[in-house]
Scaffold this active site. Sequence first.
Site, short mmCIF file in Angstrom:
data_model
loop_
_atom_site.label_atom_id
_atom_site.label_comp_id
_atom_site.label_asym_id
_atom_site.label_seq_id
_atom_site.Cartn_x
_atom_site.Cartn_y
_atom_site.Cartn_z
N LYS A 82 -12.66 -1.64 6.72
CA LYS A 82 -11.90 -2.50 7.62
C LYS A 82 -12.33 -2.39 9.08
CE LYS A 82 -8.74 -3.12 4.04
NZ LYS A 82 -8.02 -2.28 3.10
N ASP A 101 -2.09 6.88 5.91
CA ASP A 101 -3.12 5.92 5.49
C ASP A 101 -3.37 4.99 6.67
OD1 ASP A 101 -4.63 3.86 4.45
OD2 ASP A 101 -3.13 3.22 2.96
N TRP A 131 0.83 -1.21 0.00
CA TRP A 131 0.00 0.00 0.00
C TRP A 131 0.85 1.25 0.00
CZ3 TRP A 131 -4.26 -1.28 -1.96
CH2 TRP A 131 -4.95 -2.43 -1.57
C1 LIG Z 1 -7.35 -1.95 2.04
C2 LIG Z 1 -6.29 -0.93 2.07
C3 LIG Z 1 -6.16 0.03 1.06
C4 LIG Z 1 -7.03 0.06 -0.17
O1 LIG Z 1 -8.24 0.58 0.11
P1 LIG Z 1 -9.33 0.80 -1.05
O2 LIG Z 1 -10.49 1.31 -0.26
O3 LIG Z 1 -9.58 -0.53 -1.69
O4 LIG Z 1 -8.79 1.78 -2.01
C5 LIG Z 1 -5.16 0.98 1.20
N1 LIG Z 1 -4.34 1.00 2.27
C6 LIG Z 1 -4.43 0.07 3.24
C7 LIG Z 1 -3.50 0.13 4.40
C8 LIG Z 1 -5.41 -0.91 3.18
O5 LIG Z 1 -5.51 -1.83 4.15
#
Ligand SMILES: *Cc1c(COP(=O)(O)O)cnc(C)c1O
Length: 358
Positions: free
Chosen positions: A194, A170, A103
Amino acid sequence: MSKVHNYSAGPCILPPEVMKKASESVIELDGIGLSLIEISHRSKEFVAIMEKARDLVRELLNVPDNYTVLFLQGGASLGFYQSAINYMKNDGGRGAYVDTGSWSNKAMKEAALLGEVVELASSKADNYQHIPKGYKVPSDVDYLHLTSNNTIFGTQFKSIPESDVPVLCDMSSDIFSKPIDVSKFDLIYGGAQKNMGPAGTTVYIVNKDSLGKTGRKIPSMLDLQVHDSKDSMFNTPPVFSIYVSMLTMEWMKSIGGMSAMQKRNDEKAALIYGEIDRNPLFKGTTAVEDRSTMNATFVLNDEAAHKERFDKLWNDARISGLKGHRSVGGYRASMYNALPVESVKVLVDVMKELERTA
Ligand SMILES: *Cc1c(COP(=O)(O)O)cnc(C)c1O
């Protein structure tokens, strides 16, 4: 419905009481004679939901007054670009990144479209099994970008590096899992799916004083100041995802907020890592000090001897979503907020059973 133990990495488990209320709202929202998904986002009913969702983020995470809370779209994957375009200077822009997995890599790739990406540190050489340490954050960059929890590799920052520049993070896979000091970040973003709700919205928590300093033209849909000025209603927001996120935050609040979440998540992590370390048939794949409380990654020491039987045992125990990501292999137990401690006990019992019968 007899429940499966849901270890999905995302979209993932939500509390049963949230599911019930969410499904009822699709038929009829709170006795108004209309469904949640057939009313205007500017109706007083939905505006109240949006306000409540925003207030709950503020309350649960103790968000300072000079920060705004936004519910946008595009997932964290748009957030990679959106974070960069709101912070990277137009002239000679530079963003610093710590590369802790897929990511953060994707975040770097998007930012490189706008300016220079400075890779401060990377754990790529050991397939991202640890969080890099011991680097210094330069003061001549526009920002520092981190991925707080590495969903795929199962590592997590346990402390945030000292930095003079804005920190953008993020937090998709560990937001709402524990108390955080929001004031240490200028931008936090994370997809709902999540810990917060169904896929469809991305929460942004932004220091308003840090915006508008890049000197670049930003498309309206990517401009955080535009979204702030319109209270996340610049265009039609993803009403269902925001509503269910609001319900999940109410649930978090009702069981004690972030300190209760942390206690619950620490308990689950201690159970699973305790068994991974104790059981001679298994081993963890990450540095012990960087282990994620959300995603525990582990492998069998002898796949040829035990994989078939282990897979049968956990499938028979109605465990779902345990298969590791293809870039790590083995297993990944994702233990987001709504996963009950009981589900972790079932998995630990299965691991013990494998040892007993091996
Ligand atoms: C799942 C995830 C993403 C991607 O998220 P999307 O909503 O599918 O764009 C990005 N960063 C992390 C840390 C993730 O766990």
